[in-house]
Structure formats: C-alpha cells, structure tokens
Design an enzyme around this catalytic site. Structure first.
Site, PDB file in Angstrom:
ATOM      1  N   MET A  36       0.844  -1.188   0.068  1.00 18.09           N
ATOM      2  CA  MET A  36      -0.022   0.003   0.049  1.00 18.09           C
ATOM      3  C   MET A  36       0.668   1.302  -0.020  1.00 18.09           C
ATOM      4  SD  MET A  36      -2.786  -0.907   2.764  1.00 18.09           S
ATOM      5  CE  MET A  36      -1.776  -1.722   4.075  1.00 18.09           C
ATOM      6  N   HIS A 189       5.151  -5.415  -9.465  1.00 16.11           N
ATOM      7  CA  HIS A 189       3.847  -4.953  -9.733  1.00 16.11           C
ATOM      8  C   HIS A 189       3.565  -4.857 -11.103  1.00 16.11           C
ATOM      9  CE1 HIS A 189       0.394  -2.698  -8.555  1.00 16.11           C
ATOM     10  NE2 HIS A 189       0.831  -1.913  -8.081  1.00 16.11           N
ATOM     11  N   GLY A 190       2.563  -5.716 -11.659  1.00 18.27           N
ATOM     12  CA  GLY A 190       2.145  -5.740 -12.993  1.00 18.27           C
ATOM     13  C   GLY A 190       0.606  -5.571 -13.188  1.00 18.27           C
ATOM     14  N   HIS A 192      -2.986  -2.960 -11.672  1.00 14.40           N
ATOM     15  CA  HIS A 192      -3.803  -1.500 -11.312  1.00 14.40           C
ATOM     16  C   HIS A 192      -3.216  -0.638 -12.125  1.00 14.40           C
ATOM     17  CE1 HIS A 192      -3.723  -3.343  -6.876  1.00 14.40           C
ATOM     18  NE2 HIS A 192      -4.416  -3.838  -7.585  1.00 14.40           N
ATOM     19  N   TYR A 194      -0.407   0.216 -13.839  1.00 15.57           N
ATOM     20  CA  TYR A 194       0.939   0.965 -13.995  1.00 15.57           C
ATOM     21  C   TYR A 194       1.547   0.261 -15.184  1.00 15.57           C
ATOM     22  CZ  TYR A 194      -0.795   2.805  -9.461  1.00 15.57           C
ATOM     23  OH  TYR A 194      -1.406   3.345  -8.599  1.00 15.57           O
TER      24      TYR A 194
END
Length: 394
Positions: A36, A189-190, A192, A194
């Site tokens: 987060m 992080h792949g 949301h 981005y």
C-alpha cells in the site's frame, strides 16, 4: 477492551491461521500485509517511521509486502514514495527490513514503476511520463500532486522498443538492491494500471511492434522483467502481481479471463525452466487501487468468481488473492481452496495487530481515509491502537 468470543479456540484452527509452505519460506499463517502506498518516505528515502509502521504489523512467520517501491527516478506518480534504485535508498531500507526481521517476519519488496500514471512534476527534468502508449489517462482520474491538490494526467511519451531493455534492467538491479537491503524477496507490480499493466491491457496498449497487438506480444514486457529478476535473485524469491479484470486508471481489457490465462500459462512455462516462483498475487475485480470497492466492473459477481477460480486452477504454485476481503471472506477463500494466502490492505492500516484480531474475532478500528496519503509520520500511520489500548482520537 474488545473480548474474544467463545469460539476463539476453533477459529485459531481455521485454515486462514494455519501454517503454509512457500517454495522458500514457511509461514505461520495465511494473512498477508498487502502492498500500500502511504507517501511517508520523504524524498524517496525510507526513514524511522517506515521501520515502526512495518514492525507494528509484523507477526512471527507472517508475510509482509512493502508499499510500491520505484525502480528508477522516472518511476514515481505519488509524493514521497520510496525507491530502491540507489545506494542511499538501499541502505535506508536495511533498517526497515531489520525491524521486520527482528520480530520474525518475512518481507518482500514490491517493485513498481507507474509509467503514464505520473506527471512532469515527478519526472526527472520535467519530462513527460513514459508508457506503452501516448494516450493519456482520461479525465475520469486525477493525480495527487505534491501540494495535496489533484491534477490531470498529462500525455505520456510512447517508449521506443529499443528503450524497453533499459527498463527491464532497472527492475533487475532493483531486485538485486532489495536482496542487498535484506528483503526476503520481491513482488513485481504488474497490476492496477501501472507500466506493466499498460503493456498487458488492450485498452491501453496500441502498439504495432513486438510489444503490442497479440497476447503474446502484450505479455512480453512482463515476462522479460520476470525472467531478468529470476536470473538475478532466484525464482523462489520472485512474485508477480496482476489484475486482469480491473480498469483502474483506464486499464481495461476486452477479455480479462483470456489475458489472465495468457499470463498464467507463461508463468507456468517459466517455472518449468527456472523453478517455482514465490507466489502469484491476483487482485479481485471488486477492488480499485484508490480503495474503492466496485463489484462487477467487468460483469457479475459470478463472472468475477469464475475469473479467480480459473486462474487459481491453472496456476502451478502459491496463489494469493486480494481486494476488499473481510475476515469472513478470507476464511472462506482459504478453507474452500480458492486461495493459499489472502492479503489485506486497508484493514491492516488501522489495525496493526490485524492477525490477532482476526484470530480472536475481535472488533476492528476504523481507518481514516484522509490520512492514507499524507506525509505525517505518526497521524494515521503509526498511531492506530492495538487491542487493549485506548481508541485513536483521529
């Protein structure tokens, strides 16, 4: 003071609170701290407040995933997000990681690049943000500016194919830095909307080269990043997060199940060559990255459930779910076999001892949304009370 119900002992034996063996690490329970963004790393460098925040939420044998941590100076799209692309940041993270390890936690660093979800104010030399496309994020969405106001997303610069290997290398080096800082692993992080999601989703990716068009081409960037990171630190220290059915920041895909399956099948193939990844982390469609719950973004609840179960049934490895889960939904997900692990975000913000509260079925503190993205090192960050402490005055 909140008191546990009579069924306390039975709940302690629920699968959500049972041990789990990841490829490299053994967990004492299945409740995971979700990554987060909290905007407390002043100047992009984690400080003592982050060490306290994560230590508060650590349990013996529990898994924590750090907030999104950018892999390059072009990576941020929020104020005061941490990076892990230089030595100062890496050294600062060591103190945070040490605080988690001192309490017996297992800590993964989420590697992040926002791509077009940025603004010139966050970019080196005021450059345009980079992306798979030159289409800006629509006016439906607003970007948080350094002064606390909200602005429009600017038009991004479409990356040339020749530039993409440099970004892959930034992820690889960031993973090496994370291990140097003491992290137990990393999460790519792949999701949301981005940068990696900007290549995956056909609602954004309008390229006509080897990184656009077909599913195979749209998955190429994610797979190149994953392979590079695996080669650097080992598959069992690498996790991947995706959100095929979430349209946050206009990240829409015409066939979320087909996209999710394409990613999963390619990760399965990679694992055949390199060994098991740490886990696959999939965000439930009802969640958006701004903390909104939106059931049915891409169809009915039944269709959403079908997506998650299809991916779960196909992926060969540890499967983590997230997105608006309550205690009861988490208990059900693990007990039914729909997930091995469940990550929690907002409930963990306001309940540093969430695992114990879940075990006891105790009451929960309410979170204060207005403090999610403020730079205050205490208020709304480390001042939420533990069980038995007076309620917060926020």
């Amino acid at each position: 003071m909140d008191r546990p119900p009579p069924d306390q002992q039975r709940q302690k034996q629920a699968p959500l609170f049972s041990p789990y063996q990841m490829p490299r690490f053994r967990l004492n329970h299945r409740v995971v701290l979700a990554p987060m963004t909290r905007c407390r790393a002043i100047g992009g460098v984690p400080g003592p407040a982050l060490a306290e925040y994560y230590a508060q939420r650590t349990t013996q044998g529990g898994l924590l995933i750090s907030e999104g941590t950018v892999v390059s100076p072009a990576g941020p799209g929020f104020p005061h997000v941490p990076g892990i692309y230089n030595q100062e940041q890496t050294d600062a993270w060591k103190k945070v990681v040490d605080a988690v390890h001192a309490k017996g936690g297992i800590f993964f660093c989420q590697l992040w690049h926002v791509g077009r979800a940025s603004h010139q104010v966050y970019q080196p030399n005021g450059a345009a943000p980079i992306s798979s496309t030159d289409k800006p994020i629509s006016a439906r969405w607003r970007i948080l500016m350094p002064d606390g106001s909200y602005g429009k997303y600017p038009k991004p610069r479409r990356l040339a194919a020749s530039e993409i290997p440099e970004i892959v290398e930034q992820y690889r080096q960031a993973a090496i830095n994370a291990i140097e800082a003491g992290f137990d692993g990393i999460e790519i992080h792949g999701a949301h909307g981005y940068i990696i999601d900007q290549f995956l989703k056909d609602g954004i990716n309008d390229r006509t080269d080897e990184y656009g068009g077909s599913l195979s081409n749209r998955c190429r960037f994610l797979l190149e990043v994953t392979r590079a990171v695996v080669s650097a630190i080992g598959a069992d220290r690498v996790a991947v997060r995706i959100s095929p059915a979430i349209d946050h920041l206009d990240a829409y895909d015409s066939d979320p199940i087909k996209l999710g399956m394409a990613v999963v099948e390619r990760l399965n193939a990679l694992q055949q060559q390199s060994g098991r990844l740490a886990y696959l982390h999939v965000t439930q469609p009802r969640y958006t990255a701004y903390g909104q719950t939106e059931s049915g973004q891409h169809g009915s609840a039944e269709e959403e459930s079908r997506l998650m179960r299809t991916l779960r049934g196909t992926y060969q490895g540890t499967f983590m779910c997230s997105g608006g889960y309550t205690r009861e939904l988490g208990l059900e997900a693990v007990e039914s076999g729909d997930a091995d692990l469940v990550s929690y975000g907002r409930l963990f913000i306001s309940n540093p001892d969430l695992v114990e509260r879940f075990r006891l079925n105790a009451g929960l503190n309410k979170y204060v949304r207005k403090t999610f993205y403020t730079p205050d090192p205490v208020v709304g960050y480390t001042d939420y009370p533990f069980l038995g402490q007076p309620k917060s005055r926020m």
